[in-house]
Design an enzyme around this catalytic site. Structure first.
Site, mmCIF file in Angstrom:
data_model
loop_
_atom_site.group_PDB
_atom_site.id
_atom_site.type_symbol
_atom_site.label_atom_id
_atom_site.label_comp_id
_atom_site.label_asym_id
_atom_site.label_seq_id
_atom_site.Cartn_x
_atom_site.Cartn_y
_atom_site.Cartn_z
ATOM 1 N N THR A 3 0.879 -1.172 0.000
ATOM 2 C CA THR A 3 0.000 0.000 0.000
ATOM 3 C C THR A 3 0.918 1.224 0.000
ATOM 4 O OG1 THR A 3 -0.232 -0.173 2.413
ATOM 5 C CG2 THR A 3 -1.991 -1.100 1.069
ATOM 6 N N LYS A 52 3.971 -7.038 3.200
ATOM 7 C CA LYS A 52 3.683 -5.603 3.137
ATOM 8 C C LYS A 52 3.479 -5.139 4.567
ATOM 9 C CE LYS A 52 0.445 -3.373 3.256
ATOM 10 N NZ LYS A 52 -0.540 -2.710 4.176
ATOM 11 N N THR A 81 -2.972 -3.306 7.961
ATOM 12 C CA THR A 81 -1.541 -3.255 8.132
ATOM 13 C C THR A 81 -0.704 -4.320 7.435
ATOM 14 O OG1 THR A 81 -2.147 -2.489 10.300
ATOM 15 C CG2 THR A 81 0.172 -2.849 9.930
ATOM 16 N N GLU A 101 5.703 3.873 9.538
ATOM 17 C CA GLU A 101 5.318 5.214 9.113
ATOM 18 C C GLU A 101 6.232 6.298 9.660
ATOM 19 O OE1 GLU A 101 0.669 5.069 8.398
ATOM 20 O OE2 GLU A 101 1.298 5.058 10.464
ATOM 21 N N ASN A 118 -0.428 10.723 9.779
ATOM 22 C CA ASN A 118 -1.664 10.241 10.375
ATOM 23 C C ASN A 118 -2.639 11.338 10.774
ATOM 24 O OD1 ASN A 118 -1.444 7.285 10.410
ATOM 25 N ND2 ASN A 118 0.451 7.764 11.509
ATOM 26 N N THR A 146 -6.525 16.455 4.432
ATOM 27 C CA THR A 146 -6.357 17.876 4.072
ATOM 28 C C THR A 146 -5.210 18.046 3.092
ATOM 29 O OG1 THR A 146 -5.102 18.060 6.106
ATOM 30 C CG2 THR A 146 -7.358 18.870 6.109
#
Lengths: 408, 408
Positions: A158, A184, A195, A281, A403, A408
């Site tokens: 992803t 992944k 996840t 991340e 996160n 936005t």
């Protein structure tokens, strides 16, 4: 940490892939769920393979996990795994379950397999239905290759920043057995991304029950010992296929090379697990925490995972800050039995805490050690002989950015 | 959430302080441990008071906690609490323990109290010895006041951005009983800051055993239900003194107003706990998670705390993102028994998830609700009648900044 013993002669296959073991093929393509990247993959064995699996412990298991569990329960063999990325098919109710069955059926029909020889997996946004016309397109158009596993290994990603694969070999009964895997990881840039997926292939001959034993043992010390942010997804799954193309004597705990095989499988899992942690991340570094001298191995693993999962340790590592107090805090907070007076803490090889008080250390050396790609924290509890390791990553501005701001 | 029932007629005292209950005095001054701010405080009762306490569950308990526990165990009464900020006197070995005894002795001598009527508490950097000349200066020069508790309330702070106090009153046996508290929270800007201290005073007549019962019950639903980053410090402690200056019939579970008193104490704890959560490191918002319909109250509290402690929920709240998937993930990951098909999730009063699938909702309304100072998440598990609440704060860039870069 696994010590690769010379006795076992396990060797790492550089550039090995999921289809390096004999009798496996794979393919991947762009079916249209993602904007441009590959999003549908198929992994196939030339014959029905023994299978072992572990699943998320979340109370919310996604439909593809239910369907895959049903396939496996039916006859303990599978031959193909269909995977899509972009949409996790999680929190999708009855329609989601029907779609997971349909996804399985499409591959069973095309390759004339029994439906219960096909497993399915999905990863991506949760709460959205699979677009079945695209899944159908993928199922009908995916091409299988022995040589190129990259299309598959990419199609399962992803927001991972890189492909994750591992491959190791060992001699068993005079034959070369290969164990490989692809995964992944924990990229959750998009809303509600599910996840972790792991797929492992081997050409070893081994029954499903023993394969499950070997996998469960390996998972406990590898995938279960990584943490990016303490979260568990609805879709986590590790699936292992052993197709017996190599004609070793079937492996079981009685086989003289059982422990060698188990270690090889564990090495593949550890390699993938570390790659997932490192690609967490916003991560800039891999953190490895080794605990020795615990009452039990389990307690050692608990302490290691507590330290590597501590937000304060993670931010300190990001800030290249030899902040032993954060480590003390995390150890103290763990469920394991620990005596503060006995514990020693090292950053790499430098002692920073001992006998309940800080130990003088070179700040310069600590800064060097903590600027490495892998930051190693070693903890001696001095209570017993249990040991364990956990891996994680640092907590950075980018984690918050990724996160907090995806809409936005 | 406590419902203030009219029956109990509990009233909030605006601008009430730790010395609002009868028979308490306090003082605070700058003794030199911090650069300029107040760093030494003393809280005193006019007579020996019943006492109740809870301590950190960390395996590394700091010396002041050991000395305070010894004081309390000795005769279940205390009269004074001496507190310093800046240095936590944690991870300081034998010298640290001697210093904690000395800190207690200094107050006992000056006020001619038995040493075991004095408790001590420290908060600040861990791994550093107390500078005893400064503690001595503080002990000798602190002045007690009935009217001004702000000096004390400020002296216990470290990097908190504001004083935290709460005060409530209730009629018991025709007399006005006052319960008040002050706390310092989870500011850990400096290296290895120890976290939470709470002090509660009341003029009610109640024995130490019953006071402990009432406190433990209150803590479970308040201080134990807040989380800033899942960390536990070496110095956490909540100390309660009841000096019986108000001559109510001594409180016990048999007293008709026992539950009213317990609720009042719980309100003080809840008020302080929320103030601590809201002032968490880098926080911009308070998050309140209410869970109903759990099998038990305990399971409800577990789910609430899991959700409020999830890094992904915390960053989503910071990003004003109605990301129900994060909430689903956290519920699924909790140890409580939950059926995904039954659970309903609301952001404020808007349903966002129901029957295992997302529920359509107004993004605009959600954005408004999530931009408030307090963001409320309501979860109905529909399994039983258990309920519980937890509080936390959002995860922001400033959290990372504060904790990554204090040395640079």
């Amino acid at each position: 940490m696994i010590q690769i013993t010379d006795a076992h002669k396990i060797s790492k296959v550089e550039n090995g892939t999921l289809t390096s073991p004999k009798g496996f093929m794979s393919g991947g393509l762009h079916c249209g769920l993602r904007r441009a990247k590959k999003d549908y993959g198929l992994l196939m064995s030339v014959q029905p393979a023994s299978v072992a699996a572990v699943y998320t412990q979340s109370h919310f298991q996604a439909p593809p996990l239910k369907v895959t569990q049903e396939s496996i329960a039916s006859c303990n063999k599978i031959q193909a795994i269909a995977v899509n990325s972009a949409i996790a098919n999680a929190c999708t109710g009855k329609e989601g379950l029907e779609n997971a069955y349909k996804m399985r059926e499409l591959i069973a029909e095309r390759y004339e397999l029994p439906a219960d020889h096909v497993a399915v997996a999905s990863t991506g946004v949760i709460g959205q239905q699979l677009e079945m016309d695209k899944i159908e397109y993928g199922s009908q158009n995916v091409q299988l290759s022995k040589e190129n596993a990259h299309d598959f290994q990419q199609a399962i990603l992803t927001t991972d920043t890189c492909e994750k694969s591992a491959c190791y070999q060992i001699e068993i009964d005079g034959e070369t057995v290969t164990v490989a895997g692809a995964a992944k990881g924990s990229g959750m840039i998009h809303p509600n991304m599910a996840t972790m997926l792991g797929f492992i292939t081997t050409d070893a001959a081994i029954g499903s029950t023993h394969l499950q034993t070997a996998l469960s043992l390996s998972i406990e010390k590898t995938f279960n010992q990584i943490t990016v942010d303490g979260e568990t997804s609805t879709n986590d799954m590790v699936l292992t296929m052993a197709n017996g193309t190599v004609e070793n004597n079937p492996l079981s705990p009685e086989h003289p090379q059982w422990s060698a095989f188990q270690e090889t499988l564990q090495l593949v899992c550890e390699d993938l697990a570390k790659k997932i942690a490192k690609d967490g991340e916003g991560a800039t570094k891999l953190i490895e925490v080794n605990v020795t001298g615990a009452h039990t191995n389990e307690e050692a693993r608990i302490v290691a995972k507590k330290v590597v999962g501590s937000s304060l340790v993670k931010t300190a590592v990001y800030g290249v800050d030899a902040n032993w107090g954060r480590i003390v805090g995390a150890i103290g907070h763990s469920e394991a039995k620990v005596d503060a007076e006995h514990c020693k803490i090292y950053i790499e090889s430098q002692l920073v805490f001992s006998d309940g008080t800080p130990s003088p250390f070179s700040e310069k050396q600590a800064e060097e050690d903590m600027s490495k790609e892998t930051v190693t924290i070693n903890i001696e509890l001095q209570e017993g002989t249990g040991s364990g390791t956990a891996w994680g990553c640092d907590l950075t501005y980018d984690y918050v950015k990724i996160n907090a701001s995806y809409r936005t």
